[in-house]
Design a protein around this motif. Structure first.
Motif, short mmCIF file in Angstrom:
data_model
loop_
_atom_site.label_atom_id
_atom_site.label_comp_id
_atom_site.label_asym_id
_atom_site.label_seq_id
_atom_site.Cartn_x
_atom_site.Cartn_y
_atom_site.Cartn_z
N SER A 41 0.83 -1.20 0.00
CA SER A 41 0.00 0.00 0.00
C SER A 41 0.87 1.24 0.00
CB SER A 41 -0.93 0.01 1.23
OG SER A 41 -1.85 -1.06 1.17
N ILE A 42 0.58 2.16 -0.90
CA ILE A 42 1.30 3.44 -0.95
C ILE A 42 0.30 4.56 -0.71
CG2 ILE A 42 3.09 2.56 -2.49
CD1 ILE A 42 1.70 3.97 -4.81
N GLY A 43 0.71 5.54 0.10
CA GLY A 43 -0.18 6.64 0.43
C GLY A 43 0.07 7.12 1.84
N HIS A 44 -0.99 7.46 2.57
CA HIS A 44 -0.83 7.93 3.95
C HIS A 44 -2.08 7.61 4.77
CE1 HIS A 44 -3.62 11.38 3.61
NE2 HIS A 44 -3.16 11.51 2.39
N ASP A 45 -1.87 7.44 6.09
CA ASP A 45 -3.01 7.28 6.99
C ASP A 45 -3.43 8.64 7.51
OD1 ASP A 45 -1.18 7.94 8.99
OD2 ASP A 45 -0.85 5.85 9.58
N MET A 46 -4.17 8.66 8.61
CA MET A 46 -4.69 9.92 9.14
C MET A 46 -3.57 10.90 9.51
SD MET A 46 -7.21 10.45 12.42
CE MET A 46 -5.98 10.00 13.66
N CYS A 47 -2.47 10.36 10.03
CA CYS A 47 -1.43 11.22 10.60
C CYS A 47 -0.16 11.33 9.75
CB CYS A 47 -1.05 10.72 11.98
SG CYS A 47 -2.42 10.68 13.16
N SER A 48 0.18 10.29 9.00
CA SER A 48 1.45 10.33 8.29
C SER A 48 1.48 9.30 7.17
CB SER A 48 2.62 10.04 9.26
OG SER A 48 2.49 8.74 9.78
N GLY A 49 2.49 9.44 6.33
CA GLY A 49 2.66 8.48 5.24
C GLY A 49 3.74 8.93 4.29
N ALA A 50 4.18 8.03 3.44
CA ALA A 50 5.26 8.33 2.51
C ALA A 50 4.79 9.20 1.35
CB ALA A 50 5.86 7.03 1.97
N PHE A 51 3.51 9.04 0.93
CA PHE A 51 3.04 9.74 -0.26
C PHE A 51 1.69 10.42 0.01
CE2 PHE A 51 5.56 6.07 -1.64
CZ PHE A 51 6.55 6.73 -2.36
N ALA A 52 1.53 11.61 -0.56
CA ALA A 52 0.28 12.34 -0.46
C ALA A 52 -0.32 12.45 -1.86
CB ALA A 52 0.52 13.73 0.13
N PHE A 53 -1.54 11.95 -2.02
CA PHE A 53 -2.19 11.94 -3.33
C PHE A 53 -3.35 12.94 -3.35
CE2 PHE A 53 -0.75 7.36 -3.08
CZ PHE A 53 0.35 7.57 -3.89
N HIS A 54 -3.49 13.63 -4.47
CA HIS A 54 -4.59 14.57 -4.66
C HIS A 54 -5.69 13.91 -5.49
CE1 HIS A 54 -2.02 17.66 -2.98
NE2 HIS A 54 -1.08 17.37 -3.87
N GLU A 55 -6.90 14.30 -5.21
CA GLU A 55 -8.04 13.68 -5.89
C GLU A 55 -7.93 13.80 -7.41
OE1 GLU A 55 -11.76 15.00 -4.46
OE2 GLU A 55 -11.45 14.28 -2.41
N ASP A 56 -8.11 12.67 -8.06
CA ASP A 56 -8.19 12.58 -9.52
C ASP A 56 -6.94 13.06 -10.25
OD1 ASP A 56 -10.72 11.43 -9.52
OD2 ASP A 56 -11.70 13.37 -9.34
N THR A 57 -5.84 13.29 -9.52
CA THR A 57 -4.57 13.63 -10.17
C THR A 57 -3.94 12.34 -10.70
OG1 THR A 57 -4.24 15.50 -8.68
CG2 THR A 57 -2.30 14.66 -9.81
N GLU A 58 -3.29 12.43 -11.85
CA GLU A 58 -2.70 11.24 -12.46
C GLU A 58 -1.28 11.00 -11.95
OE1 GLU A 58 -2.94 11.68 -16.68
OE2 GLU A 58 -5.06 11.16 -16.75
N TYR A 59 -1.00 9.75 -11.60
CA TYR A 59 0.31 9.34 -11.09
C TYR A 59 0.74 8.05 -11.78
CZ TYR A 59 -0.97 12.38 -7.12
OH TYR A 59 -1.35 13.43 -6.34
N GLU A 60 1.99 7.69 -11.54
CA GLU A 60 2.47 6.35 -11.89
C GLU A 60 3.53 5.94 -10.87
OE1 GLU A 60 3.81 7.01 -15.93
OE2 GLU A 60 5.90 7.06 -15.26
N VAL A 61 3.66 4.64 -10.64
CA VAL A 61 4.59 4.14 -9.62
C VAL A 61 5.42 3.00 -10.19
CG1 VAL A 61 2.89 2.51 -8.67
CG2 VAL A 61 4.79 3.28 -7.24
N GLN A 62 6.66 2.92 -9.72
CA GLN A 62 7.55 1.80 -10.02
C GLN A 62 8.11 1.28 -8.69
OE1 GLN A 62 9.83 4.33 -13.01
NE2 GLN A 62 10.01 2.31 -13.96
N PHE A 63 8.42 -0.03 -8.66
CA PHE A 63 8.87 -0.65 -7.42
C PHE A 63 10.24 -1.30 -7.58
CE2 PHE A 63 4.18 -0.90 -7.18
CZ PHE A 63 3.98 -0.25 -5.98
N GLY A 64 11.00 -1.28 -6.48
CA GLY A 64 12.27 -1.99 -6.38
C GLY A 64 12.34 -2.65 -5.02
N LEU A 65 13.48 -3.32 -4.72
CA LEU A 65 13.61 -4.07 -3.47
C LEU A 65 14.97 -3.81 -2.81
CD1 LEU A 65 12.26 -7.51 -4.75
CD2 LEU A 65 11.01 -5.88 -3.33
#
Length: 296
Positions: free
Chosen positions: A196-220
Motif C-alpha cells: 500500500s502506498i499513500g498515507h493514513d490519518m497522521c502520516s505516510g510516505a506519499f500524499a495523493f490529490h483527488e483525480d490527479t494522475e500518477y504512476e509508480v515503479q517498485f524496487g527491493l
C-alpha cells in the motif's frame, strides 16, 4: 442523568484521543532480534522528529555500541516523505561481530526525543546474506481506498505482490506525478502480499490529490543491504476520492513464479504426451496396414 452525562463525556474524550495525532515519533528497522554481519538499518522520524533524521551525524551522532566496542555508522541516504515522515538508510562502517549484541545509540537527544526513542538492539548471526531479493509475483494494481477520519482522511493505492529473500525486505516505491511532473520516493514495509502506498490519518510516505494522475515503479532492498533496483514497469493510477470510501480490506491472491512454472510444466507435459500418443498410434496403424497387405 448525571451518570449518563458523565458517560457521554468519557466516550467523547476517548474518541477525541483516538482521533488525535502525536507530535513526534521514532521507528527503527529491522524489527527482528537477529541480523546478519553485513546488516543495514533504517530509522524513521515522524512529525517533529523528522529534524532528528536530518541531523544524524551532524548535530546527533549515531553509532552501534556493543560492550566496549563502538561502531561508527554512515548515513547512506535520506528520503523525505510527503506526509510527515522522513527516513535515513544507515550502514555500519565495518562488519559486525558474530554472536555479539549491539545497541543503536543516538547522542544529543532532547527530552521529548528520549521519550520517543526506545533503544533498538540486535544479536549478530554467523552467516552473511549476499543474495539480492527478487520478485516471485510482480506487483499488480488492486484498488484505491479512502477513509474519512478525525484528523483527516487516509488515502491508499493498493497493490498485490510477492517477494523472495533470505532477509527482511523493504519495498522501494518511486511515484511520479504526471500532472506537475514531480516525483518522490520512499522505502516501505509490507505485510504479506499487500503493498500500500499513500498515507493514513497522521502520516505516510506519499500524499495523493483527488483525480490527479500518477504512476509508480517498485524496487527491493533487504536488511543486509542487497538491492534489486531494476524497477518494475510503471503502473498508472489516479488519486483516491471520497467515492473510494470502503471498510473492506483488499484481498490478494498472487500466483508465485513456481506455481506458474508448475502450471506451464503441466501443460507442456500434456502436450508432449499427446504428441507421443499420436506418434505411437500412427506407427501402430502403419504396422497394421503392412501386415494386412502381406496377407493379401
Amino acid at each position: 442523568m448525571k451518570k449518563l452525562l458523565l458517560l457521554l463525556i468519557i466516550l467523547t474524550f476517548n474518541f477525541s484521543v483516538q482521533d488525535e495525532c502525536s507530535f513526534s515519533g521514532i521507528n527503527v528497522w529491522p524489527t527482528q532480534q537477529n541480523i546478519a554481519p553485513n546488516s543495514i538499518f533504517v530509522i524513521e522520524g515522524y512529525a517533529d522528529s523528522q529534524e532528528l533524521i536530518i541531523q544524524l551525524n551532524k548535530k546527533n551522532k549515531i553509532y552501534l555500541k556493543g560492550n566496549s566496542e563502538r561502531v561508527p555508522i554512515k548515513v547512506l541516504r535520506i528520503l523525505k516523505g510527503q506526509y510527515g515522515l522522513t527516513q535515513a538508510i544507515l550502514q555500519p562502517e565495518r562488519e559486525l561481530q558474530t554472536g555479539k549484541t549491539y545497541e543503536l545509540q543516538i547522542d544529543g537527544l532532547g527530552e521529548f526525543e528520549k521519550q520517543d526513542y526506545t533503544v533498538a538492539k540486535w544479536t549478530v548471526s554467523s552467516k552473511k546474506d549476499l543474495d539480492k531479493p527478487v520478485w516471485d509475483c510482480l506487483p499488480s494494481y488492486k484498488n484505491r481506498t479512502f477513509r474519512a477520519l478525525g484528523c483527516g482522511p487516509e488515502r491508499f493505492i493498493n497493490f498485490c505482490g510477492i517477494l523472495k529473500d533470505n532477509s527482511p525486505t523493504l519495498i522501494y516505491a518511486k511515484v511520479f506525478n504526471r500532472t506537475n511532473k514531480t516525483q518522490s520516493d520512499y522505502f516501505l514495509t509490507v505485510e504479506g502480499q499487500n503493498i500500500s502506498i499513500g498515507h493514513d490519518m497522521c502520516s505516510g510516505a506519499f500524499a495523493f490529490h483527488e483525480d490527479t494522475e500518477y504512476e509508480v515503479q517498485f524496487g527491493l532492498m533487504d536488511a543486509s543491504g542487497n538491492e534489486n533496483m531494476e524497477l518494475t514497469e510503471p503502473v498508472k493510477f489516479t488519486g483516491p476520492t471520497e467515492k473510494d470510501e470502503s471498510d473492506s480490506e483488499p484481498v490478494c491472491n498472487c500466483t508465485t513464479k513456481s506455481a506458474v512454472s508448475a502450471k506451464a510444466d503441466s501443460k507442456s507435459n500434456l502436450l508432449i504426451y499427446s504428441i507421443l500418443g499420436g506418434v505411437i498410434a500412427a506407427i501402430g496403424i502403419i504396422i497394421y496396414l503392412k501386415q494386412k497387405r502381406a496377407v493379401y
